[in-house]
Design a protein around this motif. Sequence first.
Motif, PDB file in Angstrom:
ATOM      1  N   PRO A  32       1.046  -1.199   0.208  1.00  0.00           N
ATOM      2  CA  PRO A  32       0.090   0.074   0.824  1.00  0.00           C
ATOM      3  C   PRO A  32       1.052   0.891  -0.202  1.00  0.00           C
ATOM      4  CG  PRO A  32      -0.659  -1.270   1.501  1.00  0.00           C
ATOM      5  CD  PRO A  32       0.426  -2.263   0.899  1.00  0.00           C
ATOM      6  N   ARG A  33       0.214   2.132  -0.592  1.00  0.00           N
ATOM      7  CA  ARG A  33       1.087   3.545  -0.941  1.00  0.00           C
ATOM      8  C   ARG A  33       1.475   4.069   1.056  1.00  0.00           C
ATOM      9  NH1 ARG A  33       2.165   7.948  -4.009  1.00  0.00           N
ATOM     10  NH2 ARG A  33       2.923   9.768  -3.078  1.00  0.00           N
ATOM     11  N   GLU A  34       0.786   4.065   1.100  1.00  0.00           N
ATOM     12  CA  GLU A  34       0.696   4.641   3.041  1.00  0.00           C
ATOM     13  C   GLU A  34       1.646   4.032   3.252  1.00  0.00           C
ATOM     14  OE1 GLU A  34      -3.132   1.821   2.667  1.00  0.00           O
ATOM     15  OE2 GLU A  34      -2.053   3.888   1.720  1.00  0.00           O
ATOM     16  N   THR A  35       1.683   2.430   3.638  1.00  0.00           N
ATOM     17  CA  THR A  35       2.518   1.591   4.052  1.00  0.00           C
ATOM     18  C   THR A  35       4.223   2.222   3.899  1.00  0.00           C
ATOM     19  OG1 THR A  35       1.036  -0.120   4.428  1.00  0.00           O
ATOM     20  CG2 THR A  35       3.269  -0.770   4.207  1.00  0.00           C
ATOM     21  N   LEU A  36       4.373   2.358   1.724  1.00  0.00           N
ATOM     22  CA  LEU A  36       5.754   2.489   1.272  1.00  0.00           C
ATOM     23  C   LEU A  36       6.007   4.067   2.285  1.00  0.00           C
ATOM     24  CD1 LEU A  36       7.969   1.481   0.178  1.00  0.00           C
ATOM     25  CD2 LEU A  36       6.452   2.335  -2.084  1.00  0.00           C
ATOM     26  N   ASP A  37       5.360   4.940   2.309  1.00  0.00           N
ATOM     27  CA  ASP A  37       5.870   6.294   3.119  1.00  0.00           C
ATOM     28  C   ASP A  37       5.685   6.381   4.198  1.00  0.00           C
ATOM     29  OD1 ASP A  37       4.583   6.946   0.316  1.00  0.00           O
ATOM     30  OD2 ASP A  37       2.531   8.093   0.899  1.00  0.00           O
ATOM     31  N   LYS A  38       5.543   5.513   4.673  1.00  0.00           N
ATOM     32  CA  LYS A  38       5.625   5.489   5.970  1.00  0.00           C
ATOM     33  C   LYS A  38       7.256   4.831   6.240  1.00  0.00           C
ATOM     34  CE  LYS A  38       4.289   3.885  10.281  1.00  0.00           C
ATOM     35  NZ  LYS A  38       3.428   3.162  11.028  1.00  0.00           N
ATOM     36  N   ALA A  39       7.021   3.408   5.659  1.00  0.00           N
ATOM     37  CA  ALA A  39       8.764   3.006   5.654  1.00  0.00           C
ATOM     38  C   ALA A  39      10.157   4.159   4.672  1.00  0.00           C
ATOM     39  CB  ALA A  39       8.973   1.927   4.008  1.00  0.00           C
ATOM     40  N   ILE A  40       9.788   5.055   3.883  1.00  0.00           N
ATOM     41  CA  ILE A  40      10.681   5.746   3.113  1.00  0.00           C
ATOM     42  C   ILE A  40      10.569   6.807   4.424  1.00  0.00           C
ATOM     43  CG2 ILE A  40      10.801   7.703   1.395  1.00  0.00           C
ATOM     44  CD1 ILE A  40       9.405   5.858  -0.332  1.00  0.00           C
ATOM     45  N   ARG A  41       9.623   7.002   4.965  1.00  0.00           N
ATOM     46  CA  ARG A  41      10.016   8.417   5.877  1.00  0.00           C
ATOM     47  C   ARG A  41      10.770   8.232   7.235  1.00  0.00           C
ATOM     48  NH1 ARG A  41       7.270  12.909   4.447  1.00  0.00           N
ATOM     49  NH2 ARG A  41       5.030  12.690   3.469  1.00  0.00           N
ATOM     50  N   ASN A  42      10.989   7.366   7.396  1.00  0.00           N
ATOM     51  CA  ASN A  42      11.773   6.245   8.503  1.00  0.00           C
ATOM     52  C   ASN A  42      13.284   5.624   8.138  1.00  0.00           C
ATOM     53  OD1 ASN A  42       9.992   7.340  10.755  1.00  0.00           O
ATOM     54  ND2 ASN A  42       8.223   5.904   9.307  1.00  0.00           N
ATOM     55  N   SER A  43      13.765   5.698   6.699  1.00  0.00           N
ATOM     56  CA  SER A  43      14.911   5.018   6.556  1.00  0.00           C
ATOM     57  C   SER A  43      15.835   6.358   5.765  1.00  0.00           C
ATOM     58  CB  SER A  43      14.038   4.253   5.618  1.00  0.00           C
ATOM     59  OG  SER A  43      13.085   3.222   5.827  1.00  0.00           O
ATOM     60  N   PHE A  44      17.326   5.936   5.731  1.00  0.00           N
ATOM     61  CA  PHE A  44      17.537   7.087   4.952  1.00  0.00           C
ATOM     62  C   PHE A  44      17.949   6.471   3.578  1.00  0.00           C
ATOM     63  CE2 PHE A  44      22.983   7.538   4.824  1.00  0.00           C
ATOM     64  CZ  PHE A  44      22.714   9.166   4.496  1.00  0.00           C
ATOM     65  N   CYS A  45      17.700   7.221   2.637  1.00  0.00           N
ATOM     66  CA  CYS A  45      16.775   6.663   1.055  1.00  0.00           C
ATOM     67  C   CYS A  45      17.870   7.680   0.643  1.00  0.00           C
ATOM     68  CB  CYS A  45      15.294   7.407   0.649  1.00  0.00           C
ATOM     69  SG  CYS A  45      14.305   6.835   1.162  1.00  0.00           S
ATOM     70  N   PHE A  46      18.263   7.438  -0.812  1.00  0.00           N
ATOM     71  CA  PHE A  46      19.077   7.408  -1.804  1.00  0.00           C
ATOM     72  C   PHE A  46      18.350   7.566  -3.619  1.00  0.00           C
ATOM     73  CE2 PHE A  46      21.910   5.982   1.602  1.00  0.00           C
ATOM     74  CZ  PHE A  46      23.138   6.180   1.002  1.00  0.00           C
ATOM     75  N   GLY A  47      18.157   8.594  -4.001  1.00  0.00           N
ATOM     76  CA  GLY A  47      17.208   8.789  -5.369  1.00  0.00           C
ATOM     77  C   GLY A  47      18.452   9.173  -6.314  1.00  0.00           C
ATOM     78  N   VAL A  48      18.331   8.466  -7.589  1.00  0.00           N
ATOM     79  CA  VAL A  48      19.104   9.370  -8.222  1.00  0.00           C
ATOM     80  C   VAL A  48      18.191  10.010  -9.421  1.00  0.00           C
ATOM     81  CG1 VAL A  48      20.740   8.340 -10.585  1.00  0.00           C
ATOM     82  CG2 VAL A  48      20.588   7.080  -8.823  1.00  0.00           C
ATOM     83  N   PHE A  49      18.966  11.024  -9.966  1.00  0.00           N
ATOM     84  CA  PHE A  49      17.419  11.944 -10.584  1.00  0.00           C
ATOM     85  C   PHE A  49      18.904  12.225 -11.811  1.00  0.00           C
ATOM     86  CE2 PHE A  49      16.625  11.667  -6.560  1.00  0.00           C
ATOM     87  CZ  PHE A  49      15.671  11.620  -6.558  1.00  0.00           C
ATOM     88  N   THR A  50      18.048  12.192 -12.769  1.00  0.00           N
ATOM     89  CA  THR A  50      18.699  13.248 -14.157  1.00  0.00           C
ATOM     90  C   THR A  50      18.984  14.454 -13.448  1.00  0.00           C
ATOM     91  OG1 THR A  50      16.069  13.476 -15.087  1.00  0.00           O
ATOM     92  CG2 THR A  50      16.843  11.670 -15.810  1.00  0.00           C
ATOM     93  N   GLU A  51      19.682  15.171 -14.522  1.00  0.00           N
ATOM     94  CA  GLU A  51      19.383  16.683 -14.578  1.00  0.00           C
ATOM     95  C   GLU A  51      18.223  17.835 -14.799  1.00  0.00           C
ATOM     96  OE1 GLU A  51      21.734  17.511 -18.080  1.00  0.00           O
ATOM     97  OE2 GLU A  51      23.906  16.777 -16.983  1.00  0.00           O
ATOM     98  N   SER A  52      17.072  16.983 -15.587  1.00  0.00           N
ATOM     99  CA  SER A  52      15.911  17.488 -15.156  1.00  0.00           C
ATOM    100  C   SER A  52      15.360  16.754 -13.513  1.00  0.00           C
ATOM    101  CB  SER A  52      14.982  17.227 -16.549  1.00  0.00           C
ATOM    102  OG  SER A  52      14.978  15.521 -16.490  1.00  0.00           O
TER     103      SER A  52
END
Length: 143
Positions: A32-52
């Motif tokens: 569920p979206r709310e479960t994943l959102d909670k997991a992300i908020r309580n974790s040390f996250c790394f995202g890779v992004f394009t120049e845009s």
Amino acid sequence: MQGYRISTAFEDMDLDCIHQFISQGYWAKGVPRETLDKAIRNSFCFGVFTESNQQVAFARLITDKATFAYLADVFVLPEYRGNGISKWLVSEIVSHSELQGLRRVMLATRDAHGLYAQYGFKPIEPVENFMQIWNPGVYQGDD
């Protein structure tokens, strides 16, 4: 890496992109979206992004940043694979200044053992010391 940047800032994470991918993945199908959102908020996250600023990869660590970390939810969007992004991401994670001196970093993978082995990950030893409660069907309502 040319044309990309890594961020650990929560506000940079594209929660729609992350949920879209992870909720279809073999390890968290239907989360569920709310479960994943909670997991992300309580974790040390790394995202890779394009120049845009389009998110193309993600990983999160469940960690106290002192003794232990569990690497989870690692992905690169299919159209960006084969460019070395996963190697760069894992390299940046294991060398991150806030993650040095950990006693143990763990992960589970079905098919990326070769990638993680390049960065020092090995099969768990002694395996008989580890236990788990595992409910792989939790998001599908299985018990």
